[in-house]
Design a protein around this motif. Sequence first.
Motif, PDB file in Angstrom:
ATOM      1  N   LYS A 142      26.499  56.718  38.613  1.00  0.00           N
ATOM      2  CA  LYS A 142      26.341  55.290  38.344  1.00  0.00           C
ATOM      3  C   LYS A 142      27.619  54.659  37.804  1.00  0.00           C
ATOM      4  O   LYS A 142      28.085  53.643  38.325  1.00  0.00           O
ATOM      5  CB  LYS A 142      25.201  55.078  37.352  1.00  0.00           C
ATOM      6  N   TRP A 143      28.204  55.227  36.755  1.00  0.00           N
ATOM      7  CA  TRP A 143      29.341  54.572  36.113  1.00  0.00           C
ATOM      8  C   TRP A 143      30.596  54.656  36.951  1.00  0.00           C
ATOM      9  O   TRP A 143      31.443  53.751  36.908  1.00  0.00           O
ATOM     10  CB  TRP A 143      29.539  55.143  34.712  1.00  0.00           C
ATOM     11  N   ALA A 144      30.726  55.705  37.737  1.00  0.00           N
ATOM     12  CA  ALA A 144      31.839  55.751  38.692  1.00  0.00           C
ATOM     13  C   ALA A 144      31.661  54.658  39.745  1.00  0.00           C
ATOM     14  O   ALA A 144      32.620  53.984  40.138  1.00  0.00           O
ATOM     15  CB  ALA A 144      31.910  57.118  39.351  1.00  0.00           C
ATOM     16  N   MET A 145      30.419  54.468  40.203  1.00  0.00           N
ATOM     17  CA  MET A 145      30.116  53.423  41.186  1.00  0.00           C
ATOM     18  C   MET A 145      30.439  52.043  40.610  1.00  0.00           C
ATOM     19  O   MET A 145      31.084  51.212  41.269  1.00  0.00           O
ATOM     20  CB  MET A 145      28.645  53.501  41.589  1.00  0.00           C
ATOM     21  N   VAL A 146      30.006  51.787  39.385  1.00  0.00           N
ATOM     22  CA  VAL A 146      30.267  50.491  38.748  1.00  0.00           C
ATOM     23  C   VAL A 146      31.776  50.247  38.621  1.00  0.00           C
ATOM     24  O   VAL A 146      32.266  49.140  38.887  1.00  0.00           O
ATOM     25  CB  VAL A 146      29.596  50.428  37.362  1.00  0.00           C
ATOM     26  N   THR A 147      32.519  51.280  38.253  1.00  0.00           N
ATOM     27  CA  THR A 147      33.971  51.152  38.070  1.00  0.00           C
ATOM     28  C   THR A 147      34.675  50.785  39.370  1.00  0.00           C
ATOM     29  O   THR A 147      35.451  49.815  39.424  1.00  0.00           O
ATOM     30  CB  THR A 147      34.560  52.462  37.518  1.00  0.00           C
ATOM     31  N   PHE A 148      34.408  51.544  40.429  1.00  0.00           N
ATOM     32  CA  PHE A 148      35.128  51.306  41.689  1.00  0.00           C
ATOM     33  C   PHE A 148      34.671  50.017  42.371  1.00  0.00           C
ATOM     34  O   PHE A 148      35.503  49.286  42.933  1.00  0.00           O
ATOM     35  CB  PHE A 148      34.953  52.505  42.622  1.00  0.00           C
ATOM     36  N   ILE A 149      33.374  49.737  42.325  1.00  0.00           N
ATOM     37  CA  ILE A 149      32.903  48.485  42.925  1.00  0.00           C
ATOM     38  C   ILE A 149      33.440  47.293  42.134  1.00  0.00           C
ATOM     39  O   ILE A 149      33.821  46.264  42.712  1.00  0.00           O
ATOM     40  CB  ILE A 149      31.372  48.474  43.003  1.00  0.00           C
TER      41      ILE A 149
END
Length: 424
Positions: free
Chosen positions: A90-97
């Motif tokens: 989740k937090w990797a997704m939020v960061t890159f998006i």
Amino acid sequence: MNIMRNKPPGSRPGRVRKASLHRRNLRIATFEGVPSTIFQVLLQGQFLTGFLLYLGASSSQIGFVLALTTLVNIAQIGVAFMIQKLPSRKWAMVTFIGLHRILWSSTGLVPFLFPQEYWVIAFIGLYTIAFMANTAGAVLWSSVISDLVPPRVRGRYFGIRNTLLNALGSLVMYGGGIVLDRYPGGHGFLILYIVVWIFSIANVIVFFFYPDVPFEKSEEREFLPMFRKPLHDKLFMKSTLFLAAWLLLQNLTVPLYAYVMLELLHINYETLSLLNVSQTIFMMGSFYVWGNLNAKYSNKRLLLWTLPIIAASSLLWGLLSVLPMLLVLFAAHIVFGVGVGGFNQLAFNFIIGDTPKKERPMYMAVYAALTGLSSFFGPLIGGEIYEWIKAWPHWTQVFGMQLVVGILMILLAVLLGRRILKDE
């Protein structure tokens, strides 16, 4: 007593809680699509082409920009391996998006920050970095959403979600076209970018509410064994390579439709928006039809059925020689909407539904890399061809390319598609 005999104590509340959690997650995923749709509609398609023309880009530069987003998909192979090491998707997704949204929105600042002779170069630089971040974000989002949506409702859910978001996209597209016609040049694009900045921030905020769903990781721990899994899957690779070849042909012309209509046919933004809205409306209607057919037929068989429809939309451009321009353009856009709506939905279902769950990120990455590579060269080659044929008769630039590509599409579908996209 009847109740006790039919249902074990405590079983029903558990199922209700689980169903309620699924519904909540699906609502979040749907709601997230609202600011994402507004943000992306105003930054791609006709608006992207129009902004590049405003910045002074040539057709070959436009082709390069349109192709760039797919080239960086090659990096998804590395990302698919790296996410196996993450404690939280989740937090990797939020960061890159979040990086993608911020950097892409920042392209609107180019006319304010750089001398005019560097506008196109500065745009390409920001755009490239934005879509490098999006490469990681796309793998993570696809992985999360495939686990978030239960397989039994996947076809129906994506059909409904796509319909709602495309309806919204149609309204935004039409409104954006009106703005650019009322306020031509930099003033109009500034208004659009203000809206973009608002909804890009809103989109990132909504991603914070995504659940951190459990991740079923690959059994392989090393890169090469994990990478070989999809490569050794013959049925998957044959289908993927065929679809990559198809997208190469399709992207020779489709991404450059806006260039042809704005530069060669001198259509205004409002009319161009109406054409794209008509395409989107019929695409929305097709989601329901393709979704119902998907309950009876396989993803691959239905993918085959979409190919002649897409080819027909390209061939319809040839009628510009004998019929009124807007009639032909509306017909071509409508037919393309029906075909590409099915193609995109079924290709996505093929990747997340016809592949092993534990190895799905790498399967997705290999598919994205191969189709991305072909989709990169498509508009790049198309843009160069338009530069090459500038001195040719006007009709060759307006609809000659589409006729040639449409014929090649038909041949590819008949000669190879029927053998590869069949039920095994």
